[in-house]
Design an enzyme around this catalytic site. Structure first.
Site, PDB file in Angstrom:
ATOM      1  N   TYR A  85       7.663 -10.149   6.825  1.00  0.00           N
ATOM      2  CA  TYR A  85       7.037  -8.624   6.976  1.00  0.00           C
ATOM      3  C   TYR A  85       7.759  -8.346   8.370  1.00  0.00           C
ATOM      4  O   TYR A  85       7.926  -8.917   9.126  1.00  0.00           O
ATOM      5  CB  TYR A  85       5.707  -8.540   6.888  1.00  0.00           C
ATOM      6  CG  TYR A  85       5.047  -8.323   5.772  1.00  0.00           C
ATOM      7  CD1 TYR A  85       5.224  -7.347   4.972  1.00  0.00           C
ATOM      8  CD2 TYR A  85       4.505  -9.725   5.186  1.00  0.00           C
ATOM      9  CE1 TYR A  85       4.456  -7.252   3.771  1.00  0.00           C
ATOM     10  CE2 TYR A  85       3.813  -9.281   3.957  1.00  0.00           C
ATOM     11  CZ  TYR A  85       4.023  -8.255   3.281  1.00  0.00           C
ATOM     12  OH  TYR A  85       3.344  -8.316   2.066  1.00  0.00           O
ATOM     13  N   ASP A 120       0.932  -1.091   0.017  1.00  0.00           N
ATOM     14  CA  ASP A 120       0.011   0.234  -0.132  1.00  0.00           C
ATOM     15  C   ASP A 120       0.777   1.164   0.033  1.00  0.00           C
ATOM     16  O   ASP A 120       2.243   1.318   0.298  1.00  0.00           O
ATOM     17  CB  ASP A 120      -0.840   0.125   1.186  1.00  0.00           C
ATOM     18  CG  ASP A 120      -2.118  -1.002   1.154  1.00  0.00           C
ATOM     19  OD1 ASP A 120      -2.392  -1.536  -0.070  1.00  0.00           O
ATOM     20  OD2 ASP A 120      -2.531  -1.296   2.185  1.00  0.00           O
TER      21      ASP A 120
END
Length: 247
Positions: free
Chosen positions: A111, A53
């Site tokens: 992540y 994003d």
């Protein structure tokens, strides 16, 4: 045609995410524009391991693409880097089999999420960390994260913008550590796949557990209720990094 696998890093601050969007600066758009310049106008489509994003960073995003001609991998690395803006770096280029796909060949992803502590926001790292000014018991978070390991239905941790119906994912590792030098706590999540905003929602929930607002085993309850409204918060995009993709 030669098929390439390319690993890159980028600062997501000034991108409207990874995926191409009309009239927006995106990572995919910059990459495709550079490759099309290299081919003197022949369009090159790039596939990414996943979409990040706006504001999300990458330490090890992976892309794949077909390129007309046969440029050695090291030359591809240098040529692409010569056309990159300052907020993208090409780390590695490899020539791979034609059936390799950056997204569909991936076996897992890792992540990292950075949370700055302290009452005030540091103006110099605000674009690269989340911020949590309240008290935290990191040991409570360590206990809570153990409940994430395994295969679970992550419906409560998926933002409504996603289109994937199956919300079952497997988490292999979920850890948190303190960095006394930077006064941050750093989360890492390694799993076979992640839903839209899943890591950011997990971090927001973990911080509430660390603050005592939630029970230390609240992840178990949230798996059972399968209700996004029960998890509520989403940590800021600025602290999230796609660290590595596994094949």
């Amino acid at each position: 045609m030669t098929h390439y696998k390319v690993t890159l890093a980028y600062d997501g601050t000034n991108f409207a995410g990874y995926q191409v969007q009309p009239k927006q600066r995106t990572v995919q758009g910059v990459l495709q524009k550079a490759l099309t310049k290299m081919t003197k106008g022949q369009p090159v489509h790039v596939d990414g391991s996943g979409r990040t994003d706006s504001g999300v960073h990458a330490l090890g995003q992976v892309i794949s693409f077909d390129y007309p001609g046969n440029i050695p991998a090291e030359s591809m690395l240098k040529a692409m880097n010569s056309l990159m803006p300052l907020d993208i770096e090409i780390l590695k280029a490899e020539i791979v089999d034609a059936d390799f796909h950056a997204r569909y060949s991936a076996k897992g992803k890792r992540y990292l999420y950075r949370v700055a502590r302290g009452y005030y926001t540091n103006p110099f790292n605000r674009l690269y960390t989340g911020h949590y000014p309240y008290k935290l018991d990191v040991q409570r978070i360590e206990v809570a994260l153990k409940d994430l390991v395994g295969t679970h239905d992550f419906t409560s941790f998926a933002a409504s913008g996603g289109v994937i119906v199956d919300k079952v994912r497997t988490i292999y590792e979920a850890t948190v550590r303190e960095d006394s030098v930077t006064n941050e706590i750093i989360f890492e999540f390694y799993g076979n796949g992640f839903l839209y905003n899943m890591v950011r929602i997990l971090v927001a929930t973990a911080l509430e557990i660390g603050n005592g607002r939630r029970d230390v085993h609240d992840f178990q309850r949230l798996f059972a209720v399968k209700d996004r409204q029960q998890a509520r918060g989403t940590a800021p995009a600025s602290g999230l990094y796609l660290k590595e993709v596994y094949y």
